[in-house]
Design a protein around this motif. Structure first.
Motif, PDB file in Angstrom:
ATOM      1  N   SER A   2      56.036  92.947   3.481  1.00  0.00           N
ATOM      2  CA  SER A   2      56.892  91.956   4.134  1.00  0.00           C
ATOM      3  C   SER A   2      56.850  90.635   3.371  1.00  0.00           C
ATOM      4  N   LYS A   3      57.935  89.900   3.476  1.00  0.00           N
ATOM      5  CA  LYS A   3      58.036  88.594   2.832  1.00  0.00           C
ATOM      6  C   LYS A   3      57.265  87.573   3.650  1.00  0.00           C
ATOM      7  N   LYS A   4      56.623  86.646   2.962  1.00  0.00           N
ATOM      8  CA  LYS A   4      55.809  85.625   3.617  1.00  0.00           C
ATOM      9  C   LYS A   4      56.606  84.324   3.681  1.00  0.00           C
ATOM     10  N   VAL A   5      56.826  83.830   4.909  1.00  0.00           N
ATOM     11  CA  VAL A   5      57.645  82.644   5.137  1.00  0.00           C
ATOM     12  C   VAL A   5      56.813  81.578   5.851  1.00  0.00           C
ATOM     13  N   GLY A   6      56.850  80.360   5.330  1.00  0.00           N
ATOM     14  CA  GLY A   6      56.171  79.238   5.968  1.00  0.00           C
ATOM     15  C   GLY A   6      57.137  78.483   6.860  1.00  0.00           C
ATOM     16  N   VAL A   7      56.697  78.156   8.068  1.00  0.00           N
ATOM     17  CA  VAL A   7      57.542  77.475   9.052  1.00  0.00           C
ATOM     18  C   VAL A   7      56.759  76.309   9.651  1.00  0.00           C
ATOM     19  N   GLU A   8      57.401  75.138   9.740  1.00  0.00           N
ATOM     20  CA  GLU A   8      56.743  73.993  10.381  1.00  0.00           C
ATOM     21  C   GLU A   8      56.451  74.323  11.839  1.00  0.00           C
ATOM     22  N   ALA A   9      55.360  73.762  12.362  1.00  0.00           N
ATOM     23  CA  ALA A   9      54.859  74.090  13.699  1.00  0.00           C
ATOM     24  C   ALA A   9      55.879  73.875  14.802  1.00  0.00           C
ATOM     25  N   SER A  10      56.720  72.868  14.697  1.00  0.00           N
ATOM     26  CA  SER A  10      57.664  72.551  15.767  1.00  0.00           C
ATOM     27  C   SER A  10      58.818  73.548  15.863  1.00  0.00           C
ATOM     28  N   LEU A  11      58.968  74.416  14.877  1.00  0.00           N
ATOM     29  CA  LEU A  11      60.083  75.365  14.852  1.00  0.00           C
ATOM     30  C   LEU A  11      59.674  76.713  15.432  1.00  0.00           C
ATOM     31  N   THR A  12      59.204  76.698  16.680  1.00  0.00           N
ATOM     32  CA  THR A  12      58.694  77.925  17.300  1.00  0.00           C
ATOM     33  C   THR A  12      59.778  78.985  17.478  1.00  0.00           C
ATOM     34  N   ASP A  13      61.010  78.577  17.782  1.00  0.00           N
ATOM     35  CA  ASP A  13      62.089  79.554  17.947  1.00  0.00           C
ATOM     36  C   ASP A  13      62.396  80.257  16.626  1.00  0.00           C
ATOM     37  N   VAL A  14      62.324  79.514  15.537  1.00  0.00           N
ATOM     38  CA  VAL A  14      62.553  80.092  14.212  1.00  0.00           C
ATOM     39  C   VAL A  14      61.406  81.034  13.859  1.00  0.00           C
ATOM     40  N   ARG A  15      60.178  80.604  14.122  1.00  0.00           N
ATOM     41  CA  ARG A  15      59.008  81.448  13.860  1.00  0.00           C
ATOM     42  C   ARG A  15      59.131  82.783  14.603  1.00  0.00           C
ATOM     43  N   ASP A  16      59.455  82.703  15.880  1.00  0.00           N
ATOM     44  CA  ASP A  16      59.568  83.913  16.699  1.00  0.00           C
ATOM     45  C   ASP A  16      60.675  84.837  16.189  1.00  0.00           C
ATOM     46  N   ALA A  17      61.822  84.250  15.829  1.00  0.00           N
ATOM     47  CA  ALA A  17      62.955  85.049  15.342  1.00  0.00           C
ATOM     48  C   ALA A  17      62.612  85.747  14.028  1.00  0.00           C
ATOM     49  N   LEU A  18      61.934  85.043  13.129  1.00  0.00           N
ATOM     50  CA  LEU A  18      61.546  85.654  11.852  1.00  0.00           C
ATOM     51  C   LEU A  18      60.506  86.750  12.050  1.00  0.00           C
ATOM     52  N   MET A  19      59.564  86.533  12.976  1.00  0.00           N
ATOM     53  CA  MET A  19      58.558  87.551  13.253  1.00  0.00           C
ATOM     54  C   MET A  19      59.206  88.813  13.818  1.00  0.00           C
ATOM     55  N   GLU A  20      60.217  88.648  14.674  1.00  0.00           N
ATOM     56  CA  GLU A  20      60.933  89.798  15.236  1.00  0.00           C
ATOM     57  C   GLU A  20      61.620  90.604  14.149  1.00  0.00           C
ATOM     58  N   LYS A  21      62.025  89.929  13.069  1.00  0.00           N
ATOM     59  CA  LYS A  21      62.708  90.599  11.964  1.00  0.00           C
ATOM     60  C   LYS A  21      61.730  91.162  10.940  1.00  0.00           C
ATOM     61  N   GLY A  22      60.419  91.031  11.207  1.00  0.00           N
ATOM     62  CA  GLY A  22      59.416  91.660  10.362  1.00  0.00           C
ATOM     63  C   GLY A  22      58.831  90.786   9.268  1.00  0.00           C
ATOM     64  N   TYR A  23      59.135  89.488   9.280  1.00  0.00           N
ATOM     65  CA  TYR A  23      58.569  88.592   8.269  1.00  0.00           C
ATOM     66  C   TYR A  23      57.139  88.214   8.637  1.00  0.00           C
ATOM     67  N   ASP A  24      56.320  87.988   7.629  1.00  0.00           N
ATOM     68  CA  ASP A  24      54.965  87.483   7.804  1.00  0.00           C
ATOM     69  C   ASP A  24      55.093  85.959   7.844  1.00  0.00           C
ATOM     70  N   ILE A  72      69.231  80.205  10.509  1.00  0.00           N
ATOM     71  CA  ILE A  72      68.118  80.077   9.567  1.00  0.00           C
ATOM     72  C   ILE A  72      67.672  81.464   9.105  1.00  0.00           C
ATOM     73  N   CYS A  73      67.581  82.414  10.026  1.00  0.00           N
ATOM     74  CA  CYS A  73      67.214  83.787   9.663  1.00  0.00           C
ATOM     75  C   CYS A  73      68.214  84.361   8.665  1.00  0.00           C
ATOM     76  N   GLN A  74      69.500  84.098   8.880  1.00  0.00           N
ATOM     77  CA  GLN A  74      70.528  84.583   7.963  1.00  0.00           C
ATOM     78  C   GLN A  74      70.347  83.979   6.575  1.00  0.00           C
ATOM     79  N   GLN A  75      70.017  82.680   6.516  1.00  0.00           N
ATOM     80  CA  GLN A  75      69.786  82.038   5.222  1.00  0.00           C
ATOM     81  C   GLN A  75      68.570  82.639   4.527  1.00  0.00           C
ATOM     82  N   VAL A  76      67.504  82.863   5.280  1.00  0.00           N
ATOM     83  CA  VAL A  76      66.297  83.456   4.705  1.00  0.00           C
ATOM     84  C   VAL A  76      66.630  84.843   4.142  1.00  0.00           C
ATOM     85  N   GLU A  77      67.332  85.666   4.920  1.00  0.00           N
ATOM     86  CA  GLU A  77      67.665  87.000   4.484  1.00  0.00           C
ATOM     87  C   GLU A  77      68.522  87.002   3.232  1.00  0.00           C
ATOM     88  N   SER A  78      69.504  86.087   3.165  1.00  0.00           N
ATOM     89  CA  SER A  78      70.382  86.044   1.992  1.00  0.00           C
ATOM     90  C   SER A  78      69.645  85.540   0.757  1.00  0.00           C
TER      91      SER A  78
END
Length: 81
Positions: A2-24, A72-78
Motif C-alpha cells: 500500500s502507498k504511504k500517505v501523510g495527513v495533517e492531524a486536523s484532516l480526520t475525514d481525509v485520513r478516514d477516507a484514505l484508510m477506507e481505500k487501503g492507504y497506509d 482529495i482522495c481522487q487527487q491522491v489516486e491520480s
C-alpha cells in the motif's frame, strides 16, 4: 504494497477516507514526518507551515484547502497511479 500517505492531524475525514481505500496513513506532526512518504496532505491554512514543501519527498504535496475528502482522495489516486 500500500502507498504511504501523510495527513495533517486536523484532516480526520481525509485520513478516514484514505484508510477506507487501503492507504497506509500516518499523521504529519513535523517536516521530518514527510520523509519516505508517497504523498502528503496539508491543510493549507498556513502555507508551508510545516516546511513540507522544502522537505525532500518522493511524492506530491496536496493542499486540502477548499476540497472535500473525496476530491482529495481522487487527487491522491491520480497522482499515485
Amino acid at each position: 504494497m500500500s502507498k504511504k500517505v501523510g495527513v495533517e492531524a486536523s484532516l480526520t475525514d481525509v485520513r478516514d477516507a484514505l484508510m477506507e481505500k487501503g492507504y497506509d496513513v500516518v499523521e504529519l506532526k513535523s517536516e521530518n514526518d514527510a520523509s519516505g512518504l508517497d504523498c502528503c496532505i496539508v491543510t493549507g491554512l498556513d502555507s508551508n507551515m510545516m516546511g513540507v514543501h522544502d522537505t525532500v519527498t518522493q511524492g506530491p504535496v496536496i493542499e486540502a484547502s477548499g476540497l472535500t475528502a473525496e476530491e482529495i482522495c481522487q487527487q491522491v489516486e491520480s497522482k499515485l497511479s
